[in-house]
Motif scaffolding. Structure first.
Motif, PDB file in Angstrom:
ATOM      1  N   PHE A 115     101.294  33.312  68.765  1.00 23.65           N
ATOM      2  CA  PHE A 115      99.861  33.552  68.645  1.00 23.65           C
ATOM      3  C   PHE A 115      99.538  35.022  68.410  1.00 23.65           C
ATOM      4  CE2 PHE A 115      99.342  29.362  70.763  1.00 23.65           C
ATOM      5  CZ  PHE A 115      98.565  28.780  69.779  1.00 23.65           C
ATOM      6  N   SER A 116     100.302  35.928  68.983  1.00 27.23           N
ATOM      7  CA  SER A 116     100.031  37.344  68.744  1.00 27.23           C
ATOM      8  C   SER A 116     100.334  37.720  67.295  1.00 27.23           C
ATOM      9  CB  SER A 116     100.832  38.216  69.710  1.00 27.23           C
ATOM     10  OG  SER A 116     102.212  38.121  69.436  1.00 27.23           O
ATOM     11  N   ARG A 117     101.392  37.167  66.723  1.00 26.22           N
ATOM     12  CA  ARG A 117     101.682  37.428  65.307  1.00 26.22           C
ATOM     13  C   ARG A 117     100.655  36.763  64.405  1.00 26.22           C
ATOM     14  NH1 ARG A 117     108.287  37.069  64.950  1.00 26.22           N
ATOM     15  NH2 ARG A 117     108.637  38.758  66.421  1.00 26.22           N
ATOM     16  N   LEU A 118     100.184  35.588  64.795  1.00 23.76           N
ATOM     17  CA  LEU A 118      99.156  34.904  64.017  1.00 23.76           C
ATOM     18  C   LEU A 118      97.870  35.714  64.009  1.00 23.76           C
ATOM     19  CD1 LEU A 118      98.439  32.239  62.514  1.00 23.76           C
ATOM     20  CD2 LEU A 118      97.633  31.388  64.700  1.00 23.76           C
ATOM     21  N   MET A 119      97.510  36.259  65.139  1.00 22.47           N
ATOM     22  CA  MET A 119      96.284  37.054  65.223  1.00 22.47           C
ATOM     23  C   MET A 119      96.423  38.368  64.464  1.00 22.47           C
ATOM     24  SD  MET A 119      94.244  35.135  66.707  1.00 22.47           S
ATOM     25  CE  MET A 119      92.867  36.077  67.294  1.00 22.47           C
ATOM     26  N   SER A 120      97.585  38.978  64.482  1.00 22.07           N
ATOM     27  CA  SER A 120      97.758  40.238  63.767  1.00 22.07           C
ATOM     28  C   SER A 120      97.746  40.003  62.260  1.00 22.07           C
ATOM     29  CB  SER A 120      99.038  40.937  64.195  1.00 22.07           C
ATOM     30  OG  SER A 120     100.170  40.204  63.774  1.00 22.07           O
TER      31      SER A 120
ATOM     32  N   GLY B 199      90.307  42.425  56.529  1.00 21.74           N
ATOM     33  CA  GLY B 199      89.833  43.692  56.007  1.00 21.74           C
ATOM     34  C   GLY B 199      90.100  44.870  56.896  1.00 21.74           C
ATOM     35  N   ASN B 200      90.817  44.715  57.969  1.00 23.41           N
ATOM     36  CA  ASN B 200      91.108  45.850  58.827  1.00 23.41           C
ATOM     37  C   ASN B 200      92.080  46.814  58.182  1.00 23.41           C
ATOM     38  OD1 ASN B 200      89.421  44.806  60.724  1.00 23.41           O
ATOM     39  ND2 ASN B 200      91.036  43.955  62.015  1.00 23.41           N
ATOM     40  N   SER B 201      92.795  46.370  57.168  1.00 20.80           N
ATOM     41  CA  SER B 201      93.737  47.257  56.495  1.00 20.80           C
ATOM     42  C   SER B 201      93.409  47.356  55.016  1.00 20.80           C
ATOM     43  CB  SER B 201      95.167  46.743  56.694  1.00 20.80           C
ATOM     44  OG  SER B 201      95.295  45.469  56.105  1.00 20.80           O
TER      45      SER B 201
END
Length: 61
Positions: A21-26, A33-35
């Motif tokens: 889930f942490s990789r999915l969220m990242s 659009g954060n990057s």
């Protein structure tokens, strides 16, 4: 002894789920659009005039 093995397997399973889930969220953050500034720097220059020649051809039947 079996209780210890079950506990270890549960802890490992929870760790795998949390990592997923942490990789999915990242990856979702990158697509929202954060990057965008990083994406714009790697974008191909569309004004390149060295695309090659246009060749006309006739279809032979």
């Amino acid at each position: 002894m079996i209780g210890l093995i079950k506990t270890i397997l549960i802890i490992i399973g929870l760790w795998v789920v949390i990592q997923f889930f942490s990789r999915l969220m990242s990856s979702t953050d990158q697509h929202t659009g954060n990057s965008t500034s990083a994406k714009n720097t790697h974008r191909k220059n569309d004004n390149n005039k060295d695309d090659g020649e246009y060749i006309e051809y006739e279809e032979i039947k």
